[in-house]
Design a protein around this motif. Structure first.
Motif, PDB file in Angstrom:
ATOM      1  N   GLY A   1      70.589 -24.675 -44.254  1.00  0.00           N
ATOM      2  CA  GLY A   1      69.526 -23.665 -44.190  1.00  0.00           C
ATOM      3  C   GLY A   1      68.407 -23.893 -45.188  1.00  0.00           C
ATOM      4  N   LYS A   2      68.141 -25.159 -45.558  1.00  0.00           N
ATOM      5  CA  LYS A   2      67.047 -25.419 -46.512  1.00  0.00           C
ATOM      6  C   LYS A   2      65.705 -25.078 -45.863  1.00  0.00           C
ATOM      7  N   LYS A   3      64.920 -24.288 -46.590  1.00  0.00           N
ATOM      8  CA  LYS A   3      63.599 -23.909 -46.064  1.00  0.00           C
ATOM      9  C   LYS A   3      62.570 -24.974 -46.485  1.00  0.00           C
ATOM     10  N   LEU A   4      61.827 -25.518 -45.525  1.00  0.00           N
ATOM     11  CA  LEU A   4      60.832 -26.541 -45.845  1.00  0.00           C
ATOM     12  C   LEU A   4      59.442 -25.927 -45.946  1.00  0.00           C
ATOM     13  N   THR A   5      58.641 -26.456 -46.868  1.00  0.00           N
ATOM     14  CA  THR A   5      57.222 -26.103 -46.873  1.00  0.00           C
ATOM     15  C   THR A   5      56.566 -26.875 -45.721  1.00  0.00           C
ATOM     16  N   ALA A   6      55.330 -26.497 -45.423  1.00  0.00           N
ATOM     17  CA  ALA A   6      54.640 -27.195 -44.330  1.00  0.00           C
ATOM     18  C   ALA A   6      54.478 -28.682 -44.666  1.00  0.00           C
ATOM     19  N   ARG A   7      54.176 -28.965 -45.936  1.00  0.00           N
ATOM     20  CA  ARG A   7      53.975 -30.377 -46.299  1.00  0.00           C
ATOM     21  C   ARG A   7      55.283 -31.159 -46.186  1.00  0.00           C
ATOM     22  N   GLU A   8      56.398 -30.503 -46.576  1.00  0.00           N
ATOM     23  CA  GLU A   8      57.698 -31.187 -46.429  1.00  0.00           C
ATOM     24  C   GLU A   8      58.013 -31.410 -44.948  1.00  0.00           C
ATOM     25  N   ALA A   9      57.741 -30.392 -44.136  1.00  0.00           N
ATOM     26  CA  ALA A   9      58.029 -30.526 -42.700  1.00  0.00           C
ATOM     27  C   ALA A   9      57.173 -31.631 -42.085  1.00  0.00           C
ATOM     28  N   CYS A  10      55.972 -31.808 -42.626  1.00  0.00           N
ATOM     29  CA  CYS A  10      55.087 -32.876 -42.129  1.00  0.00           C
ATOM     30  C   CYS A  10      55.636 -34.239 -42.563  1.00  0.00           C
ATOM     31  N   ALA A  11      56.082 -34.303 -43.818  1.00  0.00           N
ATOM     32  CA  ALA A  11      56.646 -35.574 -44.305  1.00  0.00           C
ATOM     33  C   ALA A  11      57.891 -35.949 -43.492  1.00  0.00           C
ATOM     34  N   GLN A  12      58.634 -34.937 -43.017  1.00  0.00           N
ATOM     35  CA  GLN A  12      59.849 -35.210 -42.216  1.00  0.00           C
ATOM     36  C   GLN A  12      59.523 -35.499 -40.754  1.00  0.00           C
ATOM     37  N   GLY A  13      58.269 -35.297 -40.341  1.00  0.00           N
ATOM     38  CA  GLY A  13      57.889 -35.604 -38.963  1.00  0.00           C
ATOM     39  C   GLY A  13      57.975 -34.431 -38.001  1.00  0.00           C
ATOM     40  N   LEU A  14      58.422 -33.255 -38.495  1.00  0.00           N
ATOM     41  CA  LEU A  14      58.510 -32.089 -37.606  1.00  0.00           C
ATOM     42  C   LEU A  14      57.116 -31.522 -37.336  1.00  0.00           C
ATOM     43  N   VAL A  15      56.258 -31.609 -38.356  1.00  0.00           N
ATOM     44  CA  VAL A  15      54.875 -31.129 -38.225  1.00  0.00           C
ATOM     45  C   VAL A  15      53.965 -32.343 -38.119  1.00  0.00           C
ATOM     46  N   THR A  16      52.973 -32.234 -37.241  1.00  0.00           N
ATOM     47  CA  THR A  16      52.076 -33.367 -37.024  1.00  0.00           C
ATOM     48  C   THR A  16      51.040 -33.460 -38.141  1.00  0.00           C
ATOM     49  N   GLU A  17      50.436 -32.309 -38.489  1.00  0.00           N
ATOM     50  CA  GLU A  17      49.407 -32.313 -39.528  1.00  0.00           C
ATOM     51  C   GLU A  17      49.312 -30.915 -40.146  1.00  0.00           C
ATOM     52  N   VAL A  18      49.038 -30.887 -41.452  1.00  0.00           N
ATOM     53  CA  VAL A  18      48.921 -29.614 -42.182  1.00  0.00           C
ATOM     54  C   VAL A  18      47.462 -29.421 -42.589  1.00  0.00           C
ATOM     55  N   PHE A  19      46.990 -28.187 -42.475  1.00  0.00           N
ATOM     56  CA  PHE A  19      45.601 -27.857 -42.805  1.00  0.00           C
ATOM     57  C   PHE A  19      45.578 -26.762 -43.868  1.00  0.00           C
ATOM     58  N   PRO A  20      44.544 -26.756 -44.722  1.00  0.00           N
ATOM     59  CA  PRO A  20      44.441 -25.629 -45.668  1.00  0.00           C
ATOM     60  C   PRO A  20      44.276 -24.331 -44.884  1.00  0.00           C
TER      61      PRO A  20
ATOM     62  N   SER B   1      67.751 -28.692 -31.104  1.00  0.00           N
ATOM     63  CA  SER B   1      67.516 -29.243 -32.447  1.00  0.00           C
ATOM     64  C   SER B   1      68.691 -30.090 -32.937  1.00  0.00           C
ATOM     65  N   SER B   2      69.902 -29.846 -32.365  1.00  0.00           N
ATOM     66  CA  SER B   2      71.032 -30.673 -32.812  1.00  0.00           C
ATOM     67  C   SER B   2      70.798 -32.136 -32.417  1.00  0.00           C
ATOM     68  N   TYR B   3      69.927 -32.331 -31.445  1.00  0.00           N
ATOM     69  CA  TYR B   3      69.598 -33.688 -30.988  1.00  0.00           C
ATOM     70  C   TYR B   3      68.236 -34.145 -31.526  1.00  0.00           C
ATOM     71  N   THR B   4      67.223 -33.238 -31.410  1.00  0.00           N
ATOM     72  CA  THR B   4      65.862 -33.676 -31.783  1.00  0.00           C
ATOM     73  C   THR B   4      65.703 -33.826 -33.304  1.00  0.00           C
ATOM     74  N   PHE B   5      66.262 -32.906 -34.082  1.00  0.00           N
ATOM     75  CA  PHE B   5      66.010 -32.953 -35.536  1.00  0.00           C
ATOM     76  C   PHE B   5      66.567 -34.220 -36.198  1.00  0.00           C
ATOM     77  N   PRO B   6      67.820 -34.592 -35.926  1.00  0.00           N
ATOM     78  CA  PRO B   6      68.299 -35.836 -36.554  1.00  0.00           C
ATOM     79  C   PRO B   6      67.432 -37.042 -36.171  1.00  0.00           C
ATOM     80  N   ARG B   7      66.898 -37.032 -34.944  1.00  0.00           N
ATOM     81  CA  ARG B   7      66.045 -38.152 -34.537  1.00  0.00           C
ATOM     82  C   ARG B   7      64.670 -38.086 -35.192  1.00  0.00           C
ATOM     83  N   ILE B   8      64.137 -36.873 -35.300  1.00  0.00           N
ATOM     84  CA  ILE B   8      62.806 -36.732 -35.880  1.00  0.00           C
ATOM     85  C   ILE B   8      62.840 -37.042 -37.382  1.00  0.00           C
ATOM     86  N   MET B   9      63.873 -36.502 -38.070  1.00  0.00           N
ATOM     87  CA  MET B   9      63.798 -36.533 -39.542  1.00  0.00           C
ATOM     88  C   MET B   9      64.927 -37.269 -40.237  1.00  0.00           C
ATOM     89  N   SER B  10      65.877 -37.792 -39.566  1.00  0.00           N
ATOM     90  CA  SER B  10      67.099 -38.446 -40.090  1.00  0.00           C
ATOM     91  C   SER B  10      68.232 -37.422 -40.095  1.00  0.00           C
TER      92      SER B  10
END
Ligand SMILES: CCCCCCCCCCC/C=C/C(=O)SCCNC(=O)CCNC(=O)[C@H](O)C(C)(C)COP(=O)(O)OP(=O)(O)OC[C@H]1O[C@@H](n2cnc3c(N)ncnc32)[C@H](O)[C@@H]1OP(=O)(O)O
Length: 388
Positions: free
Chosen positions: A297-316, A277-286
């Motif tokens: 240690g900021k905790k992301l919601t699924a929608r935030e993680a999707c906006a950052q590119g870590l999650v592909t798609e969020v479903f109800p 993640s020290s390599y992938t996260f900065p590339r995925i999300m800035s």
């Protein structure tokens, strides 16, 4: 598999490390004689299937209650997990009379023996069954191999056994005739990350050696994700913590319920990032967003993680399973060779780099595990003073 000390003491429990069998408490009204009790103790040694640790603790507690009466020995220390579990289970029997404990013990053994006999029958085709896993449920259908993390009562925390089994399951999935491999969790969590009781072995000395071996385990574990040849999809069914989040950067797609959160509290735990993640996260999300997650240690919601590119798609959450599996089954009809080769084209350029990052992260962590910051954080969790 090493047997814990309590299974090899002179308790009536002698076997361990087989899949858990279902417990059916018999409600026999008859009182058990001393002879019945002794027979039951002998029967335990003959069980063909291990009844699982929970049942064995129950047997232990009933045995102690039947022979010694209520538990009045001092409570073991927090790091002596096995003795503490035994003590807790025995104590929980309170002032249960010795005769009742003896009867309950005999009933419990009798239910285990009958269940062991019936499950001993060989089913047609049983020789073709995949090897059993203790911490996973692995199934394969519709072109999809599903690896489900299966320690729901521990929020699918990854103990050493689970790390090993995930590696074995990935290895098997890479060679089976499925087209897509999925990792998901059983219960309300995807995974709470590394099982912090993995650290309790450190109380038994040889800490440097243990940290070194753990770093090798982690490096091999992450290496399996880097090298996995088929499309690898995470179906994130609930909150994800630590290593279950960092490895998402090595998946090909990540589908998440809107109930999930993504949390990498490494600084809180005196640790540092892993899973590349020290390599992938900065590339995925800035770099700065990765800093918020991996350092602060900021905790992301699924929608935030999707906006950052870590999650592909969020479903109800209410339609999550149905929608995701419908989609995956459609994808699994695509030509397998084309999918595999496309993955190679997309990922291969990075592989060597990722292995080097993995090695570096593990060697940094090996040092971190020996630090006061890390040990204090782990002790605070294990002594119930801290949760995330
Ligand atoms: C030198 C040794 C090295 C070790 C081996 C190395 C191998 C590789 C290491 C890779 C590095 C990985 C790093 C990480 O993953 S960091 C993240 C670690 N995870 C945590 O810190 C989470 C801790 N858990 C919690 O904070 C809470 O449990 C949680 C918020 C997840 C849920 O809280 P909730 O109140 O909803 O539920 P409970 O706490 O009651 O949990 C139910 C039971 O499950 C047990 N549990 C949950 N998570 C863990 C865990 N990660 N480790 C151990 N046990 C866990 C919890 O204790 C409860 O158990 P009991 O019912 O028995 O009390």
């Amino acid at each position: 598999h090493g047997s814990p000390a309590w299974a090899t003491e002179r308790d009536p429990l002698q076997v361990i490390n087989f899949p858990v069998v279902q417990l059916h408490m018999s409600l026999m009204a008859m009182r058990a004689s001393q002879k019945d009790f002794e027979n039951a103790m002998n029967q335990v040694k003959l069980l063909k299937k291990d009844p699982g640790n929970e049942v064995k603790l129950k047997l232990y507690a009933l045995y102690k209650q039947a022979t010694e009466g209520p538990c009045n020995t001092p409570k073991p220390g927090v790091f002596d997990l096995i003795s503490k579990a035994k003590w807790d289970t025995w104590s929980a029997l309170g002032s249960l009379p010795k005769e009742t404990a003896r009867q309950n013990y005999v009933d419990l053994v009798s239910s285990l023996s009958s269940s062991s006999k019936s499950s001993g029958q060989v089913e047609p085709g049983a020789d073709r069954k995949p090897p059993g896993y203790e911490t996973l449920v692995v199934t394969s259908e519709d072109g999809i191999t599903k690896i489900m993390l299966n320690r729901p009562t521990k929020k699918n925390a990854m103990n050493r056994q689970m790390y090993h089994e995930i590696m074995l399951a990935l290895e098997a999935a890479s060679k089976d005739d499925s087209r897509i491999t999925v990792i998901t969790g059983n219960g309300d969590y995807y995974s709470s990350g590394n099982d912090l009781t993995n650290f309790t072995d450190m109380a038994s000395g040889k800490v440097e050696e243990l940290a070194k071996n753990s770093a090798i385990l982690l490096r091999n574990f992450v290496g399996c994700f880097i090298d996995f040849p088929k499309p690898l999809v995470a179906v994130v069914n609930g909150p994800a913590v630590g290593i279950s989040v960092t490895t998402l950067g090595l998946f090909d797609a990540v589908y998440s319920t809107d109930r999930a959160t993504f949390h990498t509290p490494f600084s809180h735990l005196g640790q540092s990032p892993e899973g590349c993640s020290s390599y992938t996260f900065p590339r995925i999300m800035s770099p700065s967003k990765a800093t918020e997650m991996l350092i602060f240690g900021k905790k992301l919601t699924a929608r935030e993680a999707c906006a950052q590119g870590l999650v592909t798609e969020v479903f109800p959450d209410s339609t999550f399973q149905k929608e995701v599996w419908t989609r995956l089954k459609a994808y699994a009809k695509l030509p397998p060779n084309a999918m595999r080769i496309s993955k190679e084209v997309i990922r291969n350029k990075e592989k060597e780099k990722l292995h080097a990052i993995n090695a570096e992260e593990c060697s940094v962590l090996q040092e971190r595990w020996l630090s006061d910051e890390c040990m204090n954080a782990v002790m605070n969790f294990l002594s119930r003073k801290a949760k995330l």
